[in-house]
Write a protein that holds these residues in place. Structure first.
Motif, PDB file in Angstrom:
ATOM      1  N   ALA A   1      15.850 -43.272   2.576  1.00 38.75           N
ATOM      2  CA  ALA A   1      14.785 -43.639   3.066  1.00 38.75           C
ATOM      3  C   ALA A   1      14.957 -44.506   4.455  1.00 38.75           C
ATOM      4  O   ALA A   1      15.437 -45.489   4.381  1.00 38.75           O
ATOM      5  CB  ALA A   1      13.593 -44.395   2.321  1.00 38.75           C
ATOM      6  N   PRO A   2      14.651 -43.994   5.595  1.00 42.67           N
ATOM      7  CA  PRO A   2      14.836 -44.607   6.971  1.00 42.67           C
ATOM      8  C   PRO A   2      13.565 -45.435   7.189  1.00 42.67           C
ATOM      9  O   PRO A   2      12.760 -45.764   6.593  1.00 42.67           O
ATOM     10  CB  PRO A   2      14.709 -43.775   8.015  1.00 42.67           C
ATOM     11  N   SER A   3      14.020 -46.714   7.952  1.00 40.37           N
ATOM     12  CA  SER A   3      12.775 -47.700   8.409  1.00 40.37           C
ATOM     13  C   SER A   3      11.832 -46.929   9.154  1.00 40.37           C
ATOM     14  O   SER A   3      11.914 -45.825   9.794  1.00 40.37           O
ATOM     15  CB  SER A   3      13.590 -48.798   9.249  1.00 40.37           C
ATOM     16  N   PRO A   4      10.620 -47.627   9.130  1.00 37.31           N
ATOM     17  CA  PRO A   4       9.393 -46.913  10.171  1.00 37.31           C
ATOM     18  C   PRO A   4       9.807 -46.624  11.464  1.00 37.31           C
ATOM     19  O   PRO A   4       9.766 -45.885  12.050  1.00 37.31           O
ATOM     20  CB  PRO A   4       8.695 -48.083   9.914  1.00 37.31           C
ATOM     21  N   VAL A   5      10.880 -47.653  12.071  1.00 42.65           N
ATOM     22  CA  VAL A   5      11.268 -47.603  13.507  1.00 42.65           C
ATOM     23  C   VAL A   5      12.206 -46.440  13.578  1.00 42.65           C
ATOM     24  O   VAL A   5      11.992 -45.629  14.513  1.00 42.65           O
ATOM     25  CB  VAL A   5      12.139 -48.722  13.813  1.00 42.65           C
ATOM     26  N   ASN A   6      12.959 -46.277  12.617  1.00 43.64           N
ATOM     27  CA  ASN A   6      13.802 -44.812  12.566  1.00 43.64           C
ATOM     28  C   ASN A   6      13.078 -43.553  12.551  1.00 43.64           C
ATOM     29  O   ASN A   6      13.230 -42.531  12.981  1.00 43.64           O
ATOM     30  CB  ASN A   6      15.017 -44.862  11.631  1.00 43.64           C
ATOM     31  N   ALA A   7      12.043 -43.826  11.595  1.00 35.78           N
ATOM     32  CA  ALA A   7      11.112 -42.706  11.577  1.00 35.78           C
ATOM     33  C   ALA A   7      10.280 -42.362  12.726  1.00 35.78           C
ATOM     34  O   ALA A   7      10.296 -41.234  13.203  1.00 35.78           O
ATOM     35  CB  ALA A   7       9.805 -43.125  10.331  1.00 35.78           C
ATOM     36  N   MET A   8      10.124 -43.197  13.415  1.00 32.84           N
ATOM     37  CA  MET A   8       9.249 -42.672  14.775  1.00 32.84           C
ATOM     38  C   MET A   8      10.287 -42.266  15.601  1.00 32.84           C
ATOM     39  O   MET A   8      10.143 -41.396  16.563  1.00 32.84           O
ATOM     40  CB  MET A   8       8.768 -44.113  15.480  1.00 32.84           C
ATOM     41  N   ASN A   9      11.467 -42.984  15.718  1.00 36.78           N
ATOM     42  CA  ASN A   9      12.619 -42.407  16.415  1.00 36.78           C
ATOM     43  C   ASN A   9      13.106 -40.917  16.328  1.00 36.78           C
ATOM     44  O   ASN A   9      13.693 -40.195  17.187  1.00 36.78           O
ATOM     45  CB  ASN A   9      14.035 -43.212  16.653  1.00 36.78           C
ATOM     46  N   SER A  10      12.739 -40.476  15.038  1.00 38.19           N
ATOM     47  CA  SER A  10      13.268 -39.068  14.767  1.00 38.19           C
ATOM     48  C   SER A  10      12.217 -38.063  15.190  1.00 38.19           C
ATOM     49  O   SER A  10      12.569 -36.847  14.792  1.00 38.19           O
ATOM     50  CB  SER A  10      13.541 -39.015  13.283  1.00 38.19           C
ATOM     51  N   PHE A  11      11.212 -38.464  15.641  1.00 32.37           N
ATOM     52  CA  PHE A  11       9.905 -37.543  16.212  1.00 32.37           C
ATOM     53  C   PHE A  11      10.528 -36.772  17.053  1.00 32.37           C
ATOM     54  O   PHE A  11      11.259 -37.260  18.079  1.00 32.37           O
ATOM     55  CB  PHE A  11       8.657 -38.373  16.501  1.00 32.37           C
TER      56      PHE A  11
ATOM     57  N   SER B   1       2.360 -38.903  18.607  1.00 31.38           N
ATOM     58  CA  SER B   1       3.520 -38.824  19.429  1.00 31.38           C
ATOM     59  C   SER B   1       3.891 -39.862  20.005  1.00 31.38           C
ATOM     60  O   SER B   1       5.197 -40.088  20.670  1.00 31.38           O
ATOM     61  CB  SER B   1       2.809 -37.805  20.687  1.00 31.38           C
ATOM     62  N   THR B   2       2.984 -40.992  19.924  1.00 27.04           N
ATOM     63  CA  THR B   2       3.728 -42.349  20.275  1.00 27.04           C
ATOM     64  C   THR B   2       4.306 -43.114  19.062  1.00 27.04           C
ATOM     65  O   THR B   2       4.532 -44.396  19.157  1.00 27.04           O
ATOM     66  CB  THR B   2       2.431 -43.186  20.807  1.00 27.04           C
ATOM     67  N   HIS B   3       4.684 -42.288  18.201  1.00 30.91           N
ATOM     68  CA  HIS B   3       5.238 -43.017  16.755  1.00 30.91           C
ATOM     69  C   HIS B   3       4.328 -44.122  16.158  1.00 30.91           C
ATOM     70  O   HIS B   3       5.003 -44.906  15.403  1.00 30.91           O
ATOM     71  CB  HIS B   3       6.792 -43.642  17.303  1.00 30.91           C
ATOM     72  N   GLU B   4       3.295 -43.737  16.284  1.00 31.43           N
ATOM     73  CA  GLU B   4       2.321 -44.731  15.438  1.00 31.43           C
ATOM     74  C   GLU B   4       2.025 -44.239  14.257  1.00 31.43           C
ATOM     75  O   GLU B   4       1.771 -42.893  14.279  1.00 31.43           O
ATOM     76  CB  GLU B   4       1.158 -45.120  16.267  1.00 31.43           C
ATOM     77  N   LEU B   5       1.774 -44.846  13.099  1.00 30.72           N
ATOM     78  CA  LEU B   5       1.751 -44.338  11.647  1.00 30.72           C
ATOM     79  C   LEU B   5       0.019 -44.141  11.610  1.00 30.72           C
ATOM     80  O   LEU B   5      -0.550 -45.250  11.828  1.00 30.72           O
ATOM     81  CB  LEU B   5       2.195 -44.974  10.828  1.00 30.72           C
ATOM     82  N   GLY B   6      -0.250 -43.152  10.894  1.00 25.91           N
ATOM     83  CA  GLY B   6      -1.528 -43.038  10.557  1.00 25.91           C
ATOM     84  C   GLY B   6      -1.887 -43.427   9.270  1.00 25.91           C
ATOM     85  O   GLY B   6      -1.257 -44.104   8.606  1.00 25.91           O
TER      86      GLY B   6
END
Length: 1189
Positions: free
Chosen positions: A1178-1188, A984-989
């Motif tokens: 493929a979006p960047s990891p930052v965009n990936a978090m923002n899409s959560f 939920s904090t956009h951190e990657l596992g």
């Protein structure tokens, strides 16, 4: 000095104070003022204030008015003498005296004659204190007599003789003004040869035939009576020697004078004055006029010198073509010998004028009125000078002092009367007469003996306002006899002011040379004499000066623009300034374009007349300040005018013009243009440029051109409008001086030669009938030149030529006058044909999966049959090695320029079969193709899978479906799937790797966490390596029981309260963070971002200061658990590193001989499917978090 005097609460009336300031100086005083305060008890002897001039010429047509005005207390009575005896006006009914005045009015308009009252008049003004007398007034009526009748014989003179036409006007009063005119009242022209003398005669140094006329008329103008008298016309005829002798022969004997007189050139002689010497006497102060007029042939020139000194520079003037020398305000120092010199080419003559300057009497010390108190002493001084020295005589009350009543208080000592221990009976009016043969001076001066206590005449409590650092003058106008002493005090207890700081004037005024703020206060003036004391208080205020602290500045503006002048004023707060703007020391024009406000003057739409000096003046009641600035209005110059063509030759002409106004910006250059009205009417072309100081230009011209010229002026602002066109000038025709340019010979067919050229224009034709002589022959043969003359065209076709043979070509211009110079030969070729031979020994070498190199042998030069342009390679893909991409065969083309025998084929498809052939190319087209040569490209890395979709999400599973890569570029060995959760904090596992067989297009992932977002990275592999990846994100579903519990909790009051408290706390934290961020400090969110830095923003390298490398491909790399830094795994690009930019493309693609590609790549490429769709980018990891969500 700016000084304002005003009483408290009201202004002091103008002129009230200074009327009797002089009374403090009794000995030197001229007058006792009749101030209203003193009129009731102050007596004064008479004083003559106005009288007629000594030599009084009257108009006999008007009444005679002889003025005599005087003042005194009591008012004086008047009497007159005429010719030395009493004039009893009561006995003459035509004579009256004005009431309260001594002025006589003689009424001759009704009856009587002016001559009856001609004589010498003198006025006497008398009261109990004495008698004053006027000058002797000589009254004479003006006269303007007629010329005496005379018979004037016509004058006949030989050409070149001298002549004097006498005027001899009648003697009038005053003397007449003389001038010569004709019957039409036009003044006769005068020059160094013909001029009028001081006596009115008209002098001719030598006569010319144009002097012949019958109306030489002398006029006398009498200004006093405004009349003009005319002399009889004089007739003059100037004839040649032959004409004169013929006339004489008919009437006279051969011995008469005219036959023997010669008119040859002669040296000068003087017409006036006569002889070698003369004498001139003039009175001091008058204008000395010396005249020399000479005759001679050629006309003499006059020069002046003073024998014993220099002529006075500022008082010397030359009149009448230097024939008259005038010196103004002469004095005794101007006496001496003056020499005039008449000179022409045959000699010179001199005349010396001895000048003596005499002088009528003039004052050195004129007697002044005396106001004395009983018992005082005084003197009257009457000192005059003149040449000869004047005689001084005294009168008292109009009676010679020798026969007047004796007064023991006075003693006469030549030009001085000494008074001692005077009494009131000593009061009288004394007259001093200084006279010599040239005139006299008469002055009245009274002695008035008074006994009066001090009186201060300055108004009490007068307020003086003075600007700081300027002199302050405090008045104390006083009167008293004996003369009072004056003292000044400041404040109520101050001591007397002394002259170490102050200036005490004799008239009682106190001067503070430099008034300061501390000078403000009350000042007391005290006047004392033996009869009493008087005092008066005045007040002084010191004000700050008015200053202009922001002055208007010099401005240069273009006509039509706007300009603003600023003027800021600082002033004393108690004074209200008035701001006034002036232009050239006059009022601003009454024009709405001029607008003013408190500090500015704005001029809109500036015009030429607006240029000048603008002055800002700030006025207060005490002072003023001003500052000026110059406005210079500039613009492009006005067009030149008055164009004129001179020195017209066949190939040149001189153009002159008059410059227009430069509008205050100097002209830097002139641009000259021409129009050819014959060939290009209406089109103006550049001809020449000259500097802005020239107004003439020598222009080179071409034959057979109808020229017109115009001129433009240019300055720093811009260029003027063109001038009016000059007159037209048609130059003569000539043979052409140049031949056509751009001559070429190129065949359009195998059996022809097309010769082309750029025709001459009409300006270059140099004459009518322009044609061209076209000549050609084979370069390598022995053939003679073949020539043909064609009309004014630009092409000629030679038929029946062998294929691609070099030719020498010439094109020569000619017109009706002749031929142009012989032209140089130009090489061309007859038409080309298609090449006959294909390149041989074609070899292919595969460099990598996308690049191949081709070699071939050149064809024989003769088989090319044209200009070799290069070699062209056709290549195409026959079939992919994987046998999955079966398409219609499309051929691609690459062209290599010149004689190059190898080339590179870029952009090939990996793991494919290709075929190619090579052809030679010339200007006509391609030759036959070589034998097809096949080759095979090795495997490469595949492209990204065509699509990736996540379907059928459950609590713990997700199903992936995909399409294989559109370009496998070999045999696929497997698929690689990597995925990791996003919290939920956009951190990657943690990252999970999974290999999937190559024959699969669907895969289900199990044992996933519920309600969790996952990011997937998916790509294919061949034996060469992995291809480009495709990414996607998906979420597992939510457990229904947990969702139910969440709903139950959310409806509890304690949970709602907790959420509100958390929301409030977050709001407070956000405000604090916002404040700290604005102040530059760190806050928790920033610290967290610093701890988990964005991997896309690479740090600067510490060793060399450069930034780390940035790659778009890294957006698609999987991220490890707990970090947003991408993994070390490198994903290769789908495309090969070989680029078409490095080689060439298209039919026009070319390679240089050194192997570098300079052409273009063309041909229809096989349409390839996209490497995935837009949604799978493929979006960047930052965009990936923002899409959560």
């Amino acid at each position: 000095m700016q000084l304002k005097i005003m009483p408290k609460k009201k202004h002091l009336s103008a002129g009230g104070v200074p009327l009797i300031l002089f009374l403090c100086q009794m000995i030197s005083a001229l007058d006792v003022p009749l101030d209203p305060k003193l009129l009731h008890d102050l007596v004064q002897p008479p004083t003559i204030t106005q009288q007629s001039p000594k030599d009084y010429i009257i108009d006999p047509r008007e009444n005679i008015v002889i003025q005599c005005e005087a003042k005194g207390k009591p008012p004086p009575s008047f009497s007159w003498t005429r010719n030395g005896t009493h004039f009893d006006i009561d006995k003459d009914p035509l004579v009256t005296m004005k009431p309260g005045s001594g002025t006589l009015v003689i009424n001759i308009m009704s009856e009587g004659k002016a001559e009856t009252y001609e004589g010498v008049y003198q006025c006497t003004a008398r009261n109990e204190r004495g008698a004053a007398v006027s000058n002797n007034i000589v009254v004479r009526p003006s006269r303007s007599p007629l010329w005496t009748k005379e018979r004037l014989e016509p004058i006949v003179l030989q050409n070149g003789q001298s002549l004097v036409l006498p005027c001899r006007p009648p003697i009038g009063l005053p003397p007449a003004i003389i001038f010569w005119m004709d019957n039409s009242f036009q003044r006769l022209p005068q020059s160094e040869r013909v001029s009028q003398g001081l006596n009115g005669d008209l002098y001719f140094s030598n006569v010319l035939p144009e002097d012949t006329r019958e109306d030489y008329i002398c006029y006398a103008r009498f200004n006093h009576t405004q009349t003009i008298q005319q002399k009889q016309p004089i007739s003059l005829k100037v004839i040649s020697v032959d004409e004169l002798n013929d006339t004489i022969a008919a009437n006279l004997s051969d011995t008469e004078f005219y036959g023997a007189k010669s008119s040859k050139e002669r040296p000068p002689t003087f017409l006036t004055p006569e002889g070698n010497e003369s004498h001139k006497e003039e009175l001091r102060g008058n204008v000395l006029s010396l005249e020399c007029i000479a005759e001679g042939l050629p006309t003499p020139i006059i020069y002046w010198i003073k024998e014993d000194g220099m002529l006075p520079a500022n008082r010397t003037f030359y009149r009448n073509f230097k024939k008259t020398l005038q010196i103004t305000h002469v004095s005794e120092a101007d006496s001496g010998n003056y020499q005039c010199i008449a000179k022409n080419a045959l000699g010179a003559v001199h005349h010396t004028i001895s000048v003596t300057v005499k002088a009528a009497p003039y004052w050195i010390v004129a007697p002044q009125n005396l106001v004395l108190s009983p018992g005082e002493n005084g003197t009257l001084i009457c000192r005059a000078n003149g040449n000869p020295k004047p005689r001084i005589s005294w009168l008292t009350n109009g009676v010679p002092i020798e026969i007047a009543l004796d007064d023991p208080s006075r003693k006469i000592d030549g030009d001085t009367i000494i008074f001692s221990n005077v009494q009131e009976s000593s009061s009288a009016v004394y007259q001093c007469n200084a006279s010599n043969k040239y005139g006299y001076l008469l002055a009245n001066a009274f002695v008035n003996v008074l006994a009066e206590p001090p009186r201060i005449l300055t108004s009490a409590n007068t307020l003086y306002q003075v600007i700081a650092n300027r002199p302050a003058l405090l008045d104390c106008a006083f009167f008293g006899s004996p003369m009072p002493t004056i003292e000044w005090f400041k404040g109520t207890k101050g001591s007397a002011l002394h002259e170490d700081i102050y200036v005490l004037h004799d008239n009682g005024t106190l001067e503070i040379p430099v008034a300061q703020k501390d000078s403000t206060g009350t000042y007391t003036c005290v006047a004392r004499n033996k009869l009493g004391m008087a005092k008066n208080e005045v007040h002084l205020e010191i004000k700050d000066p008015t200053r202009i602290i922001k002055q208007p500045e010099y401005a240069v503006v273009q006509r039509g623009s706007k300009v603003s002048f600023e003027c800021r004023v600082k002033h004393d707060h108690t004074l209200i300034p008035t701001i006034m703007w002036l232009k050239d020391n006059g009022e601003l024009p009454n024009d709405e374009r001029f607008s003013t406000d408190k500090d500015h003057l704005v001029v809109s739409d500036v015009k030429d007349d607006d240029g000048g000096t603008y002055t800002c003046t700030a006025n207060t009641t005490l002072d003023s300040a001003s500052a000026s600035a110059v406005l210079r209005v500039v613009d492009v110059p006005n067009p030149p005018f008055d164009l004129e063509l001179t020195n017209q030759l066949d190939k040149s002409v001189q153009l002159t013009w008059t410059p227009g106004d430069d509008n205050n910006s100097p002209i830097t250059k002139f641009i000259i243009e021409y129009e050819d009205a014959m060939h290009d009417a209406g089109l103006w072309r550049h001809q020449a440029e000259v500097s802005g100081t020239q107004t003439t230009a020598q222009l080179k011209l071409s034959p057979y051109v109808n020229y017109s010229f115009r001129v433009m002026a240019e300055n720093s602002i811009g260029r003027s409008m063109p001038s009016e066109a000059s007159e037209q000038y048609l130059t003569k025709a000539a043979e052409p001086d140049q031949n056509p340019m751009a001559v070429e010979g190129l065949g359009t067919e195998p059996d022809n030669l097309v010769i082309t050229w750029k025709p001459l224009n009409g300006f270059q034709s140099n004459g009518p009938g322009l044609q061209y002589k076209v000549s050609w022959r084979q370069k390598d043969g022995d053939d003679e030149w073949t020539s043909v003359v064609v009309a004014n065209v630009s092409k000629y076709i030679v038929s029946g030529t062998p294929t691609f043979v070099p030719y020498l070509i010439k094109v020569q211009a000619l017109n009706d006058v002749g031929f142009a110079p012989e032209p140089a030969a130009v090489m061309g070729h007859s038409g080309e044909d298609l090449p006959m031979v294909a390149p041989g020994n074609v070899r292919v070498s595969v460099v990598n999966s996308t690049l191949a190199e081709v070699h071939w042998d050149p064809v024989p030069p003769k088989s090319v049959r044209g200009h070799l342009q290069g070699y062209r390679i056709y290549y195409w893909k026959t079939q992919s090695s994987s046998k999955r991409n079966r398409r219609h065969i499309e051929k691609k083309i690459l062209t290599f320029q010149g004689t190059k025998t190898h080339g590179m084929l870029p952009g090939l498809q990996p793991y494919s079969h290709y075929a190619l052939n090579v052809r030679v190319v010339n200007g006509k087209g391609e030759g036959p193709a070589s034998t097809d040569r096949g080759f095979h490209t090795p495997e490469g890395v595949p492209s990204a899978p065509s699509s990736l979709k996540i379907v059928n999400p459950t609590l713990d599973s997700l199903t992936l479906e995909w399409d294989p890569p559109s370009h496998p570029n070999g045999i696929l060995t497997e698929y690689i799937l990597q995925y990791q959760p996003i919290n939920s904090t956009h951190e990657l596992g943690p990252l999970v790797d999974l290999k999937i067989p190559a024959n699969k297009t669907r895969w289900t992932l199990k044992n996933l966490n519920f309600s969790t977002r996952y990011k997937f990275y998916f790509y294919a592999q061949t034996s060469v390596g992995p291809g480009s990846q495709i990414t996607e994100e998906a979420i597992t579903t939510v457990d229904e029981a947990m969702a139910s519990r969440q709903v139950d909790i959310a409806t509890q009051g304690w949970f709602i309260g907790l959420m509100c408290a958390v929301a409030l706390l977050i709001l407070i934290l956000l405000i604090v963070c916002f404040i700290r961020r604005n102040k530059g400090g760190k806050y928790p969110v920033k610290e967290k971002e610093d701890a988990h830095a964005d991997p896309e923003i690479q740090p600067m390298k510490e060793d060399d200061g450069t930034f780390g490398e940035y790659s778009d491909a890294e957006d698609h790399k999987p991220l490890k658990k707990g970090s947003r830094t991408p993994s070390d795994r490198t994903v290769k690009k789908e495309d090969s590193d070989d680029s078409l930019v490095d080689y060439g493309e298209g039919v026009n693609g070319q390679f240089n001989e050194d192997g570098s590609f300079i052409g273009q790549y063309s041909g229809k490429k096989e349409k390839e499917p996209a490497e995935g769709n837009e949604s799978s980018e493929a979006p960047s990891p930052v965009n990936a978090m923002n899409s959560f969500v």
